[in-house]
Scaffold this active site. Sequence first.
Site, short mmCIF file in Angstrom:
data_model
loop_
_atom_site.label_atom_id
_atom_site.label_comp_id
_atom_site.label_asym_id
_atom_site.label_seq_id
_atom_site.Cartn_x
_atom_site.Cartn_y
_atom_site.Cartn_z
N ARG A 13 6.87 23.18 17.40
CA ARG A 13 8.27 23.07 17.83
C ARG A 13 8.57 21.67 18.38
O ARG A 13 9.20 20.86 17.73
CB ARG A 13 8.59 24.16 18.87
CG ARG A 13 10.07 24.33 19.17
CD ARG A 13 10.69 23.28 20.05
NE ARG A 13 10.08 23.16 21.36
CZ ARG A 13 10.41 22.23 22.24
NH1 ARG A 13 11.35 21.34 21.96
NH2 ARG A 13 9.79 22.15 23.41
N ASP A 14 8.04 21.38 19.57
CA ASP A 14 8.39 20.09 20.19
C ASP A 14 7.88 18.95 19.32
O ASP A 14 8.52 17.90 19.21
CB ASP A 14 7.77 20.00 21.60
CG ASP A 14 8.56 19.08 22.52
OD1 ASP A 14 9.53 18.46 22.04
OD2 ASP A 14 8.21 18.97 23.71
N HIS A 205 4.56 19.87 31.39
CA HIS A 205 4.92 19.56 30.00
C HIS A 205 5.17 18.05 29.94
O HIS A 205 6.27 17.58 30.20
CB HIS A 205 6.18 20.36 29.64
CG HIS A 205 6.75 20.08 28.29
ND1 HIS A 205 6.69 20.98 27.25
CD2 HIS A 205 7.43 19.02 27.80
CE1 HIS A 205 7.31 20.49 26.18
NE2 HIS A 205 7.77 19.29 26.49
N HIS A 207 5.15 14.34 28.24
CA HIS A 207 5.13 13.47 27.06
C HIS A 207 4.31 12.23 27.43
O HIS A 207 4.14 11.90 28.61
CB HIS A 207 6.57 13.13 26.64
CG HIS A 207 7.25 14.31 26.00
ND1 HIS A 207 7.40 14.42 24.64
CD2 HIS A 207 7.76 15.45 26.54
CE1 HIS A 207 8.01 15.58 24.37
NE2 HIS A 207 8.23 16.22 25.50
N CYS A 238 11.83 14.05 21.73
CA CYS A 238 13.07 14.82 21.80
C CYS A 238 14.18 13.98 21.21
O CYS A 238 14.39 12.84 21.64
CB CYS A 238 13.41 15.21 23.24
SG CYS A 238 15.01 16.05 23.34
N ASN A 247 4.41 14.54 22.62
CA ASN A 247 3.75 15.27 23.70
C ASN A 247 2.33 14.75 23.80
O ASN A 247 1.77 14.26 22.82
CB ASN A 247 3.68 16.77 23.36
CG ASN A 247 5.04 17.42 23.33
OD1 ASN A 247 5.74 17.35 22.34
ND2 ASN A 247 5.42 18.02 24.42
P1 HMG Z 1 27.94 22.84 21.16
O1 HMG Z 1 28.39 21.94 20.05
O2 HMG Z 1 28.41 22.53 22.54
O3 HMG Z 1 28.24 24.37 20.95
O4 HMG Z 1 26.35 22.90 21.11
P2 HMG Z 1 29.19 25.23 20.08
O5 HMG Z 1 29.12 26.59 20.66
O6 HMG Z 1 30.53 24.55 19.96
O7 HMG Z 1 28.47 25.25 18.64
C1 HMG Z 1 28.45 24.19 17.75
C2 HMG Z 1 28.01 24.69 16.38
O8 HMG Z 1 26.66 25.14 16.49
C3 HMG Z 1 28.82 25.88 15.90
O9 HMG Z 1 28.82 25.82 14.48
C4 HMG Z 1 27.99 27.07 16.34
O10 HMG Z 1 28.18 28.20 15.54
C5 HMG Z 1 26.59 26.53 16.15
P3 HMG Z 1 30.13 25.35 13.69
O11 HMG Z 1 31.23 26.28 14.12
O12 HMG Z 1 30.37 23.91 14.13
O13 HMG Z 1 29.71 25.48 12.25
N1 HMG Z 1 25.61 27.15 17.04
C6 HMG Z 1 24.41 27.57 16.64
N2 HMG Z 1 23.82 27.59 15.44
C7 HMG Z 1 22.56 28.09 15.38
N3 HMG Z 1 21.91 28.57 16.46
C8 HMG Z 1 22.47 28.58 17.67
C9 HMG Z 1 23.78 28.07 17.80
N4 HMG Z 1 24.61 27.91 18.85
C10 HMG Z 1 25.73 27.37 18.38
N5 HMG Z 1 21.80 29.04 18.72
C11 HMG Z 1 24.21 23.87 21.59
C12 HMG Z 1 25.62 23.62 22.10
C13 HMG Z 1 23.37 24.35 22.75
C14 HMG Z 1 24.27 24.95 20.49
C15 HMG Z 1 23.67 22.55 21.00
O14 HMG Z 1 23.85 21.54 21.97
C16 HMG Z 1 22.22 22.62 20.63
O15 HMG Z 1 21.86 23.33 19.71
N6 HMG Z 1 21.36 21.87 21.35
C17 HMG Z 1 19.94 21.92 21.14
C18 HMG Z 1 19.30 20.60 21.40
C19 HMG Z 1 17.82 20.72 21.22
O16 HMG Z 1 17.33 21.61 20.57
N7 HMG Z 1 17.05 19.78 21.83
C20 HMG Z 1 15.64 19.77 21.73
C21 HMG Z 1 14.99 20.90 22.46
S1 HMG Z 1 14.87 20.63 24.22
C22 HMG Z 1 13.47 19.64 24.40
O17 HMG Z 1 12.91 19.19 23.43
C23 HMG Z 1 12.93 19.41 25.79
C24 HMG Z 1 11.68 20.23 26.07
O18 HMG Z 1 10.66 19.95 25.14
C25 HMG Z 1 11.18 19.97 27.49
C26 HMG Z 1 11.02 18.48 27.80
O19 HMG Z 1 10.30 17.76 27.07
O20 HMG Z 1 11.62 18.07 28.79
C27 HMG Z 1 11.98 21.75 25.96
MG MG Z 2 9.31 18.25 25.27
#
Ligand code: HMG
Ligand code: MG
Length: 285
Positions: A13-14, A205, A207, A238, A247
């Site tokens: 995933r990450d 966690h 990086h 990310c 990571n």
């Molecule tokens: P948004 O644009 O504010 O939300 O995104 P929205 O509700 O307006 O949705 C936008 C579009 O996404 C819509 O589609 C929704 O249907 C769709 P459209 O109408 O434009 O065709 N949608 C989805 N599709 C699939 N699955 C879903 C979903 N939700 C909405 N669950 C949202 C808000 C949270 C969805 C967006 O910002 C997002 O997906 N962000 C994810 C970012 C991400 O994944 N980042 C990486 C992971 S975090 C990380 O890596 C850190 C970590 O490792 C820890 C660390 O290292 O610190 C965990």
């Molecule tokens: Mg991470």
Amino acid sequence: MSEFAEIFEVGPRDGLQNEKREIPVAEKVALTDCLSRAGFKRIEVASFVSPKWVPQMAGSAEVLAGITRAPGVRYAALTPNMRGFEDAVAAKADEIAVFASASEGFSKANINATIEESITRFLPVLEAAKDVGLPVRGYVSCVTDCPFDGPTPPQKVAEVARRLFDLGCYEISLGDTIGQGTPETISAMLRAVVQQVPAGRLAGHYHDTAGRALDNIEASLDLGVRVFDAAVGGLGGCPYAPGAAGNVATEAVHKRLTELGYHTGLDADVLDEAAAMARAMRGLQ
Ligand code: HMG
Ligand code: MG
């Protein structure tokens, strides 16, 4: 018998969410199947986020459907909202994770919400997960530094960690998202967090952007943390954190923990095999 320290593998995933090349589902499945033989108890393999935000994770349901599930291994998925939760349940994830930030800048950039809004969004996810008996992990990002807001106050991390814990997250994983933490800043952060959440419910966690992740793990061990997230082959980053490198590599964490006298339950030969696969997926030898 030496003390157990767990590595939570997050490479599929990450690790893979930040690869530029579109990685076929079959390659993700093969990597996960190799990791399943290594002895992990938990492997994060999927992310049910918007494919517009993270196209690399679009095949998450196919990955969960394609892997060979090893007995005793929980396959985890990220779920930012109810839509993600429903998709994760349909794909038979064994546990899910919600992800918050300790800094407003990263929260907005990563999930388009303030910290407060994100917690409001997680509430129904935690409730629904409880109803179906699905364990939920909670991430807090930017625990020492944020690419947008600068240094993060330890008290803020403690506050967000406590809120996720109170909502029902069984473990809080503390993310040094851009790998700028030092043993000093990680220790200061942990000293604040353990006032709110027991060390036995925390994970580190880290990086490895600045090459300090292993030292930060050692500092965390001193404060009672025994679970560390890592990605085989040092995959990752990310997409919403400029400057975030991979990571910390699982095989390096395994080696360091072993040298320090901990046992991880992992098979070093299988880890090497998986690390070679991960490197090949990144186009490295
Ligand atoms: P948004 O644009 O504010 O939300 O995104 P929205 O509700 O307006 O949705 C936008 C579009 O996404 C819509 O589609 C929704 O249907 C769709 P459209 O109408 O434009 O065709 N949608 C989805 N599709 C699939 N699955 C879903 C979903 N939700 C909405 N669950 C949202 C808000 C949270 C969805 C967006 O910002 C997002 O997906 N962000 C994810 C970012 C991400 O994944 N980042 C990486 C992971 S975090 C990380 O890596 C850190 C970590 O490792 C820890 C660390 O290292 O610190 C965990
Ligand atoms: Mg991470």
